[in-house]
Design a protein around this motif. Sequence first.
Motif, PDB file in Angstrom:
ATOM      1  N   VAL A 149       0.827  -1.199   0.000  1.00  0.00           N
ATOM      2  CA  VAL A 149       0.000   0.000   0.000  1.00  0.00           C
ATOM      3  C   VAL A 149       0.862   1.250   0.000  1.00  0.00           C
ATOM      4  N   SER A 150       2.029   1.167   0.699  1.00  0.00           N
ATOM      5  CA  SER A 150       2.848   2.374   0.731  1.00  0.00           C
ATOM      6  C   SER A 150       3.758   2.467  -0.483  1.00  0.00           C
ATOM      7  N   GLY A 151       3.435   1.732  -1.532  1.00  0.00           N
ATOM      8  CA  GLY A 151       4.099   1.940  -2.815  1.00  0.00           C
ATOM      9  C   GLY A 151       5.398   1.180  -2.987  1.00  0.00           C
ATOM     10  N   THR A 152       5.701   0.259  -2.074  1.00  0.00           N
ATOM     11  CA  THR A 152       6.901  -0.554  -2.240  1.00  0.00           C
ATOM     12  C   THR A 152       6.469  -1.932  -2.692  1.00  0.00           C
ATOM     13  N   ASN A 153       7.142  -2.414  -3.708  1.00  0.00           N
ATOM     14  CA  ASN A 153       6.841  -3.772  -4.150  1.00  0.00           C
ATOM     15  C   ASN A 153       7.438  -4.730  -3.134  1.00  0.00           C
ATOM     16  N   PRO A 154       6.584  -5.356  -2.318  1.00  0.00           N
ATOM     17  CA  PRO A 154       7.151  -6.180  -1.246  1.00  0.00           C
ATOM     18  C   PRO A 154       7.915  -7.380  -1.780  1.00  0.00           C
ATOM     19  N   PHE A 155       7.530  -7.830  -2.956  1.00  0.00           N
ATOM     20  CA  PHE A 155       8.237  -8.970  -3.526  1.00  0.00           C
ATOM     21  C   PHE A 155       9.696  -8.605  -3.782  1.00  0.00           C
ATOM     22  N   LYS A 156       9.867  -7.403  -4.334  1.00  0.00           N
ATOM     23  CA  LYS A 156      11.239  -6.963  -4.599  1.00  0.00           C
ATOM     24  C   LYS A 156      11.973  -6.646  -3.319  1.00  0.00           C
ATOM     25  N   PHE A 157      11.259  -5.937  -2.442  1.00  0.00           N
ATOM     26  CA  PHE A 157      11.917  -5.462  -1.226  1.00  0.00           C
ATOM     27  C   PHE A 157      12.267  -6.621  -0.306  1.00  0.00           C
ATOM     28  N   LEU A 158      11.374  -7.580  -0.195  1.00  0.00           N
ATOM     29  CA  LEU A 158      11.586  -8.657   0.762  1.00  0.00           C
ATOM     30  C   LEU A 158      12.192  -9.901   0.108  1.00  0.00           C
ATOM     31  N   VAL A 159      11.579 -10.355  -0.953  1.00  0.00           N
ATOM     32  CA  VAL A 159      11.967 -11.652  -1.518  1.00  0.00           C
ATOM     33  C   VAL A 159      13.254 -11.552  -2.326  1.00  0.00           C
ATOM     34  N   VAL A 160      13.253 -10.642  -3.302  1.00  0.00           N
ATOM     35  CA  VAL A 160      14.403 -10.582  -4.219  1.00  0.00           C
ATOM     36  C   VAL A 160      15.694 -10.287  -3.460  1.00  0.00           C
ATOM     37  N   THR A 161      15.627  -9.339  -2.529  1.00  0.00           N
ATOM     38  CA  THR A 161      16.853  -8.990  -1.800  1.00  0.00           C
ATOM     39  C   THR A 161      17.350 -10.171  -0.976  1.00  0.00           C
ATOM     40  N   ARG A 162      16.417 -10.843  -0.313  1.00  0.00           N
ATOM     41  CA  ARG A 162      16.849 -11.973   0.534  1.00  0.00           C
ATOM     42  C   ARG A 162      17.441 -13.090  -0.317  1.00  0.00           C
ATOM     43  N   VAL A 163      16.717 -13.445  -1.363  1.00  0.00           N
ATOM     44  CA  VAL A 163      17.177 -14.570  -2.191  1.00  0.00           C
ATOM     45  C   VAL A 163      18.544 -14.254  -2.799  1.00  0.00           C
ATOM     46  N   LEU A 164      18.665 -13.051  -3.382  1.00  0.00           N
ATOM     47  CA  LEU A 164      19.939 -12.710  -4.023  1.00  0.00           C
ATOM     48  C   LEU A 164      21.064 -12.641  -3.004  1.00  0.00           C
ATOM     49  N   SER A 165      20.764 -12.076  -1.833  1.00  0.00           N
ATOM     50  CA  SER A 165      21.831 -11.940  -0.843  1.00  0.00           C
ATOM     51  C   SER A 165      22.351 -13.320  -0.449  1.00  0.00           C
ATOM     52  N   ILE A 166      21.448 -14.269  -0.251  1.00  0.00           N
ATOM     53  CA  ILE A 166      21.926 -15.609   0.134  1.00  0.00           C
ATOM     54  C   ILE A 166      22.667 -16.261  -1.018  1.00  0.00           C
ATOM     55  N   ALA A 167      22.110 -16.103  -2.227  1.00  0.00           N
ATOM     56  CA  ALA A 167      22.742 -16.747  -3.379  1.00  0.00           C
ATOM     57  C   ALA A 167      24.170 -16.253  -3.572  1.00  0.00           C
ATOM     58  N   PHE A 168      24.405 -14.975  -3.278  1.00  0.00           N
ATOM     59  CA  PHE A 168      25.768 -14.464  -3.471  1.00  0.00           C
ATOM     60  C   PHE A 168      26.644 -14.659  -2.239  1.00  0.00           C
ATOM     61  N   MET A 169      26.035 -14.697  -1.078  1.00  0.00           N
ATOM     62  CA  MET A 169      26.832 -14.845   0.144  1.00  0.00           C
ATOM     63  C   MET A 169      27.231 -16.295   0.382  1.00  0.00           C
ATOM     64  N   LEU A 170      26.389 -17.214  -0.030  1.00  0.00           N
ATOM     65  CA  LEU A 170      26.695 -18.622   0.275  1.00  0.00           C
ATOM     66  C   LEU A 170      28.019 -19.088  -0.351  1.00  0.00           C
ATOM     67  N   PRO A 171      28.276 -18.780  -1.647  1.00  0.00           N
ATOM     68  CA  PRO A 171      29.583 -19.180  -2.179  1.00  0.00           C
ATOM     69  C   PRO A 171      30.736 -18.596  -1.385  1.00  0.00           C
ATOM     70  N   ILE A 172      30.577 -17.367  -0.921  1.00  0.00           N
ATOM     71  CA  ILE A 172      31.660 -16.766  -0.134  1.00  0.00           C
ATOM     72  C   ILE A 172      31.800 -17.489   1.198  1.00  0.00           C
ATOM     73  N   LEU A 173      30.676 -17.801   1.808  1.00  0.00           N
ATOM     74  CA  LEU A 173      30.726 -18.575   3.051  1.00  0.00           C
ATOM     75  C   LEU A 173      31.393 -19.929   2.803  1.00  0.00           C
ATOM     76  N   VAL A 174      31.083 -20.510   1.658  1.00  0.00           N
ATOM     77  CA  VAL A 174      31.652 -21.826   1.334  1.00  0.00           C
ATOM     78  C   VAL A 174      33.174 -21.718   1.175  1.00  0.00           C
ATOM     79  N   ILE A 175      33.624 -20.658   0.495  1.00  0.00           N
ATOM     80  CA  ILE A 175      35.070 -20.479   0.311  1.00  0.00           C
ATOM     81  C   ILE A 175      35.755 -20.361   1.663  1.00  0.00           C
ATOM     82  N   LEU A 176      35.184 -19.516   2.527  1.00  0.00           N
ATOM     83  CA  LEU A 176      35.808 -19.329   3.838  1.00  0.00           C
ATOM     84  C   LEU A 176      35.716 -20.611   4.665  1.00  0.00           C
TER      85      LEU A 176
END
Lengths: 256, 248, 319
Positions: free
Chosen positions: A128-155
């Motif tokens: 309602v407040s004009g933010t696409n919750p899918f983008k704000f909540l889902v996309v950011t979370r999914v992408l962050s894990i997808a990119f952080m996990l390989p780094i976690l794996v390397i370490l």
Amino acid sequence: MKLPKGISDLLHETGQLSAFVIRFFKEGFKPRYEWEELFKQAFINGYKSLPLVGITAFIMGLVLTVQSRPTLAEFGATSWLPAMIAISIVREIGPVITALICAGKIGSSIGAELGSMKVTEQIDAMEVSGTNPFKFLVVTRVLSIAFMLPILVILADLIAIYACYIGVNFKDVVSWKLFYNKVFNSLEYSDFIPALVKSFFFGLTIGLVGCFKGYNSQKGTEGVGHAANSAVVVASLIIFILDLIAVQITDLLGLN
Amino acid sequence: MDNTNIILKIEGLCKAFGSNVVLNNFNLELVKGENIVVLGKSGSGKSVLIKCIVGLLKPDKGNIHVFGTNMLELNQESLDKIRTKIGFLFQNSALYDSMTVRENLEFPMRRHWISLTSTEVKDLVEESLDNVGLLHAINMMPSELSGGMRKRIGIARTLIMKPQLILYDEPTTGLDPITSREIVQLMLDLQKKYHTSSVIISHDMSVAKLTANKIIVLLDGRNYAEGTYDELKKSSDKNINQFFEFAS
Amino acid sequence: MSNTKANNIKLGFFVMAGLLVLVIALYMIGSKRSVFSKTIEISAVFHNVNGLMPGHNVRYGGIDIGTVQKIIFESDSAITVKMIIEKKMARYIKKNAIASIGTDGLMGNKLVNINSLPEQSAPIEAGDVLLSLRPVESDEMIRTLNKTNDNLAAITSDLKGLVQRFNKNNNLITLISDSTVIENLRQSIQSINSATNNIDNFTKDINNITKDVQNGKGVLGKLIADSISENQLTVLLTNLQQLSDSLIEATNNINQFSGLLVNGQGTVQALLTDTIMKNDFNETLNQLKKSSFLLEEDLKALQKNFLFRKYFRQKEKKK
């Protein structure tokens, strides 16, 4: 034709999840991008998971080394210990253990967080407040894990291999220089790259399943708990299935 | 008909979830400066109604005009634009748990008024919090707030965008009668200050008594009865009377 | 807001650490696989690559200097193995170096061994094709040769002993009446028969080798460079030399003895009634003569061959 309830439920769930994944890829790459939230999530899901992942990796590396030693000693092949442990860590143990730990830690927290946001109408409020919750909540979370996990794996790989070095020196004396020469002599790009690609998809899985379960959570606190729980279970299961597929793909490509 | 004075117009609204018909030919017309209270029992489809108004749900049939614009024909961008003029107070306030009160209030602004400077944002947040009397709670987390405070913060967040139309979803649910009265008083004060119009969803006749210019009783998904508080009080219909029986 | 910034710094540190480890790891692996140093490509043609695969190491003098790049079928019996080797190592490898396929350790990976020959030659350049060898075949050859050698040595020493006893003992009558001696003699002659057959095969083998070497097929070249070392070859050749020496000695002895027999010192002739044996004996002697002659010839041929030149030269120096 009437399908048994269990099967039709499974098909329904799979269909919903697939639609969710398609929506993720449709919306995830269109502006606007929620950079700030992405970094925030990357911090929470990546940086904050490091201690847990690090401790697990350390213990895995050490235990694996100590456990494998007697078998190799039977062949008088204890000098192969570093190479063997390094390959198993880089190829399999590192990505899978890290992914499972993250499925437990991140998957459940995302499932619970989005579940309770859904139940308390916070997701509606965002929309309602004009933010696409899918983008704000889902996309950011999914992408962050997808990119952080390989780094976690390397370490995690690094920590586990160091733990292996300590484990080898319990009973033998191996200098660090000899150890890392043995490790890097045995490792190849075909050990590293598929493992990292695999980790990326493990990350996507954890994020997508966690968000899917949370986003489609049922009303009530029970629904939130269920969302968190099933996020972990389903994500872990899919990680193993992906692992199976990954090993066959690398085999087909002749990278094994 | 004077279109400029009609803020919200709903015609023949129908919505069903599977075989469960929630709204069946519902009509509503809200004139500028008025408050309409939609009364109904739990599960009568009141929440569905206002979610249809802001486009969170898509109706099966019917038209919704907000400020003369058909909400159902808008693309995402124009929909977001018109939503800035509509305030929505959720049943449980729907404050973002992971953010402080300040961030909660900043959230709707960041999305729309990117041109604002940080001091302007700060001023607006403080003004809005001042309006609800909770300026001291600016750095608290929602989990530290009581139900009444959460409601006030929710109102502050709704008001920060200076909406012309406010939709209240059960504004007094879960609150004790005294706090309820305070919230209702705040709603009226703010309406006077910002000249807003509102649709108030409630099952609480005391709220309707204090705020409503017109009451619509929603039953079986349609306008069961309409009228002012006094008109409805005189009614002999038992479906209407039961709302008055539990009113204080 | 400052909290967000601090968090982002931590995040940045985290990501940088991960990427740094990744880059270092990739570089370490790459440097082991000579990805980042300057390289040249050379190749060798094999008959059988024994399961060699792209990525396996190439070794020169026991040091990893490159990797196998590609394995291509040229024809039904020729497989080209393309190798990438470090450019800085190229100047130590000569054009006449020989490539062979070996195994790293007991159960290790396959690898390509490059071995140099003592002869002078220019260093390799990109695109050169190295000589190669067929490890299994040369192994077999060496084994056969050694076995034949041993057999011959045993037989000739037997023969020698026998003949010496004949020569030393003047009392031939006593000697020949001793039936065990006659039995021994008969056995020895049979042995000589089979020995001469062996020598015939042996000389054929040697002939083939020398022909091959001279025709440039390089089978004997392989002998040197293969897992069977130069040392073993030296032993083999020494054996050959000794063998031919003792053969000559043996035939001389037998000649003396048969001279006695033929020159008719009556008693002996009378006593040697078994004419079949006598004929056999003569025939054997002829064959033995022929064989030792052939052997001598082959050894000379070997000496002339460039592959063995060094060995014989050293031997001459010692004299």
